[in-house]
Write a protein that holds these residues in place. Structure first.
Motif, short mmCIF file in Angstrom:
data_model
loop_
_atom_site.label_atom_id
_atom_site.label_comp_id
_atom_site.label_asym_id
_atom_site.label_seq_id
_atom_site.Cartn_x
_atom_site.Cartn_y
_atom_site.Cartn_z
N LYS A 26 34.19 -48.78 -18.46
CA LYS A 26 33.86 -48.98 -17.06
C LYS A 26 32.77 -50.09 -16.94
O LYS A 26 32.15 -50.23 -17.50
CB LYS A 26 33.49 -47.45 -16.36
CG LYS A 26 34.20 -46.53 -16.54
CD LYS A 26 33.67 -45.26 -16.13
CE LYS A 26 34.60 -44.06 -16.07
NZ LYS A 26 35.71 -44.25 -15.10
N TYR A 27 32.98 -50.65 -15.71
CA TYR A 27 32.14 -51.82 -15.44
C TYR A 27 31.29 -51.42 -13.98
O TYR A 27 31.99 -51.40 -12.92
CB TYR A 27 32.78 -53.15 -15.21
CG TYR A 27 31.82 -54.24 -15.09
CD1 TYR A 27 31.30 -55.03 -16.18
CD2 TYR A 27 31.57 -54.76 -13.81
CE1 TYR A 27 30.44 -56.06 -15.65
CE2 TYR A 27 30.62 -55.77 -13.45
CZ TYR A 27 30.24 -56.41 -14.58
OH TYR A 27 29.37 -57.46 -14.36
N ARG A 28 29.97 -51.37 -14.05
CA ARG A 28 29.09 -50.92 -13.00
C ARG A 28 28.89 -52.30 -12.04
O ARG A 28 28.48 -53.18 -12.56
CB ARG A 28 27.84 -50.47 -13.31
CG ARG A 28 27.04 -50.00 -12.50
CD ARG A 28 27.70 -48.53 -11.88
NE ARG A 28 26.84 -48.02 -11.22
CZ ARG A 28 26.87 -46.59 -10.38
NH1 ARG A 28 28.21 -46.23 -10.58
NH2 ARG A 28 26.17 -46.24 -9.49
N ASP A 67 31.89 -47.97 -10.04
CA ASP A 67 32.41 -48.03 -11.36
C ASP A 67 33.98 -48.48 -11.27
O ASP A 67 34.65 -47.99 -10.64
CB ASP A 67 32.26 -46.91 -12.22
CG ASP A 67 30.96 -46.57 -12.69
OD1 ASP A 67 30.39 -47.51 -12.90
OD2 ASP A 67 30.71 -45.43 -13.15
N ASP A 86 37.20 -49.48 -13.68
CA ASP A 86 37.80 -49.12 -15.02
C ASP A 86 38.38 -50.64 -15.59
O ASP A 86 38.90 -51.23 -14.77
CB ASP A 86 38.93 -48.23 -14.86
CG ASP A 86 38.37 -46.86 -14.58
OD1 ASP A 86 37.23 -46.55 -14.79
OD2 ASP A 86 39.23 -46.06 -14.00
N GLN A 102 42.41 -51.73 -11.88
CA GLN A 102 41.81 -52.24 -13.09
C GLN A 102 41.69 -53.43 -13.32
O GLN A 102 42.46 -54.40 -13.04
CB GLN A 102 42.60 -51.32 -14.11
CG GLN A 102 42.27 -50.09 -14.40
CD GLN A 102 42.88 -49.26 -15.62
OE1 GLN A 102 44.00 -49.58 -16.00
NE2 GLN A 102 41.96 -48.38 -16.04
#
Length: 391
Positions: free
Chosen positions: A293-295, A304, A306, A336
């Motif tokens: 996950k990338y915040r 977040d 994915d 994503q």
């Protein structure tokens, strides 16, 4: 064919990406910079003003690179308006003991960069040039100032370690400059600067004055129409970078799962806001070597996103092709993005298809991996020890 400006150089304006040429005698007299700016025909550092080591006595500073030294890879980031330039220390000894005082000049101008804006009598316009490879013709890259908006004093001027051919370690400066949004440097301002009047000249560019007075960085940003990197751009490694990639390849060429673990950590280094990165179990692998996950943003308002990662430990001359990148793309769900990590490069056709179809995939190729680890750990031997300790 690029037009070369070679007549009446002492009266010419400087246009970004224009090429200025001298004679064709095959010796130092071919250098156009003395006629263009009244500087000498020495190495990369050219100065007007004495002593050269003091900010307020320098009238002009000219930096020229040929972009060909892989061990000292000067780099022009056109998209972000940044220029990375290495100092002139090439062997053991005092970091600031160099023939042309280049590293002392760096120290001086970067100290001023991070001090509070204050009245001074002079500050040198910094003019960047790059050799074209034809005689001594040179291209004007832009008007620069030390530092960058996003960098602290610990980041924009860094003393890095290198190893000489005799195996002796030594330090040199790596400096980051911002290229200002000034498409033309006028001859009128150059003449005033040569007379020590750059600050008071009515011809001084506004972005330069804004940096002098307020430390505002108005960058010359030029976005690429299609962000496709060539094979050379992905694999053109310095000696230290080659050593790093060789260490990784030799360690993991027979251990794909081991490389997946390293690749996941590399993603974390490259994207500090990435978290919850989990390696896919081999028997469940649906084309993704890891997910994470990338915040975006912090605190309660953050979200977040994915992502999926694919890792390929290939020999540097063996590119990742259409089949492999398609495998990753086909597994991406709505909203994503993907990350490809490889010790080689993404082949041209695969890169073109990736960009033309606008697939959201980040490419970390050989040169990206090497630069990440050298920036984090400092030296190829330290990278090797880190690999042995953690993998």
């Amino acid at each position: 064919m690029t037009e070369i400006i070679s007549t009446e150089l002492s009266s010419q304006d400087l246009f970004v990406d224009a090429v200025y040429g001298g004679s064709r005698k095959g010796n130092y007299s071919d250098d156009p910079l003395p006629a263009l700016l009244s500087v000498d025909n020495g190495a990369g550092f050219r100065c007007l003003g004495s002593p050269r080591t003091e900010v307020d006595t320098l009238k002009l500073l000219v930096l020229q690179t040929d972009f060909s030294n892989l061990d000292w890879p000067d780099e022009l980031d056109i998209e972000n308006g940044l220029f990375t330039y290495y100092g002139d220390k090439r062997g053991p000894g005092d970091l600031h003991d160099t023939k042309r005082d280049g590293n002392k000049i760096f120290r001086s101008i970067f100290e001023y960069c991070h001090g509070k804006p204050s009245p001074i009598t002079a500050f040198p316009p910094i003019l960047l040039f790059g050799k074209t490879g034809t005689y001594r013709d040179t291209k004007f890259l832009g008007l620069a100032v030390p530092g960058a908006k996003s960098m602290s004093s610990d980041e924009d001027l860094t003393a890095i370690w290198r190893t000489s051919t005799e195996g002796i370690r030594f330090q040199n400066y790596r400096a980051t400059f911002t290229i200002l949004n000034v498409p033309v440097v006028s001859r009128s301002w150059i003449r005033d600067a040569q007379n020590g009047l750059a600050l008071t000249s009515p011809h001084a560019p506004k972005p330069w004055l804004d940096w002098i007075n307020k430390r505002e960085y108005d960058r010359l940003v030029a976005e690429r129409t299609v962000g496709i990197r060539s094979t050379k751009e992905q694999t053109n490694l310095s000696t230290d970078e080659q050593s790093v990639i060789s260490s990784i390849y030799n360690r993991f060429k027979d251990s794909p799962t081991g490389f997946e673990s390293l690749a996941a950590d590399l993603v974390g280094i490259a994207m500090p806001n990435a978290h919850n990165i989990e390696i896919t179990r081999p028997w469940r692998d649906g084309g993704k070597d890891a997910t994470g996950k990338y915040r975006i943003c912090r605190g309660a308002s953050g979200i977040d996103v994915d992502f999926a990662m694919e890792a390929k430990c290939y020999a540097i001359n063996n590119g990742v092709g259409v089949k492999e990148i398609s495998r990753l793309i086909s597994r991406l769900r709505h909203r994503q993005f993907g990350v490809l990590v490889t010790t080689s490069y993404l082949a041209s056709q695969a890169y073109k298809e990736l960009k033309s179809d606008e697939h959201p995939v980040v490419i970390l190729s050989a040169i990206d991996i090497a630069k990440l680890l050298l920036k984090k750990l400092g030296h190829p031997l330290d990278v090797q020890r880190w690999l042995e300790k953690n993998y």
